[in-house]
Design a protein around this motif. Structure first.
Motif, PDB file in Angstrom:
ATOM      1  N   MET A  30       0.717  -1.230   0.167  1.00  0.00           N
ATOM      2  CA  MET A  30       0.191   0.068   0.033  1.00  0.00           C
ATOM      3  C   MET A  30       0.873   1.225  -0.207  1.00  0.00           C
ATOM      4  O   MET A  30       0.074   2.580   0.055  1.00  0.00           O
ATOM      5  N   SER A  31       2.163   1.207   0.176  1.00  0.00           N
ATOM      6  CA  SER A  31       3.012   2.230   0.380  1.00  0.00           C
ATOM      7  C   SER A  31       3.376   2.511  -0.921  1.00  0.00           C
ATOM      8  O   SER A  31       4.325   3.685  -1.128  1.00  0.00           O
ATOM      9  N   TRP A  53       0.213   5.854  -4.385  1.00  0.00           N
ATOM     10  CA  TRP A  53       0.137   4.833  -3.374  1.00  0.00           C
ATOM     11  C   TRP A  53      -1.469   4.640  -2.784  1.00  0.00           C
ATOM     12  O   TRP A  53      -1.864   3.608  -2.525  1.00  0.00           O
ATOM     13  N   SER A  54      -1.729   5.747  -2.754  1.00  0.00           N
ATOM     14  CA  SER A  54      -3.193   5.929  -2.087  1.00  0.00           C
ATOM     15  C   SER A  54      -4.274   5.660  -3.289  1.00  0.00           C
ATOM     16  O   SER A  54      -5.577   5.451  -2.777  1.00  0.00           O
ATOM     17  N   ARG A  72      -6.373   0.288  -8.244  1.00  0.00           N
ATOM     18  CA  ARG A  72      -5.408  -0.595  -7.343  1.00  0.00           C
ATOM     19  C   ARG A  72      -6.642  -0.961  -6.191  1.00  0.00           C
ATOM     20  O   ARG A  72      -7.444  -0.009  -5.701  1.00  0.00           O
ATOM     21  N   ASN A  74      -5.643  -1.988  -2.386  1.00  0.00           N
ATOM     22  CA  ASN A  74      -4.784  -2.217  -1.289  1.00  0.00           C
ATOM     23  C   ASN A  74      -5.096  -3.435  -0.437  1.00  0.00           C
ATOM     24  O   ASN A  74      -4.137  -4.130   0.048  1.00  0.00           O
ATOM     25  N   ASN A  77      -3.497  -6.374  -2.390  1.00  0.00           N
ATOM     26  CA  ASN A  77      -2.303  -6.232  -3.041  1.00  0.00           C
ATOM     27  C   ASN A  77      -2.057  -6.245  -4.325  1.00  0.00           C
ATOM     28  O   ASN A  77      -1.396  -6.895  -5.078  1.00  0.00           O
TER      29      ASN A  77
END
Length: 127
Positions: A30-31, A53-54, A72, A74, A77
């Motif tokens: 997530m980073s 990332w967010s 994405r 998170n 993944n």
């Protein structure tokens, strides 16, 4: 160790759609800012899409803008590339990539900005 595994490629007719997925191992997914690139035979690897990332910042290359969407999840993944209105010139091996460092919402659109790469998935668009 971070590993990226792409899937979802295949053969599709022009005008069709595909959704690529990239699953990333590691607890810090997530980073990571994430990107999609592609490489056609005899050509250099080129940028396709970026997501922060967010997920709050996305950006696509002009050649795919309005047809491709990056997203994405998170919790899973996973980063996705939804490809619509595919053209024969979209034919390439598609790679996902992860960057260790984030610069907020600054777009990362060069291969040198990414640290981890998947093995690629072939997308072939027939005329």
């Amino acid at each position: 160790q971070v590993q990226l595994v792409e899937s979802g490629g295949g053969l599709v007719q022009a005008g069709g759609s595909l959704r690529l997925s990239c699953v990333v191992s590691g607890r810090t997914f997530m980073s990571y800012p994430m990107g999609w690139f592609r490489q056609a035979p005899g050509k250099e690897r080129e940028f396709v899409a970026f997501i922060s990332w967010s997920g709050g910042r996305t950006y696509c290359a002009d050649s795919v803008k309005g047809r491709f969407t990056i997203s994405r999840d998170n919790a899973k993944n996973t980063v996705y590339l939804q490809m619509n209105s595919l053209k024969p010139e979209d034919t390439a091996v598609y790679y996902c990539a992860a960057a260790r460092t984030s610069q907020g919402n600054i777009v990362k659109d060069t291969t040198q900005q990414y640290d981890y790469w998947g093995q690629g998935t072939q997308v072939t668009v027939s005329a």
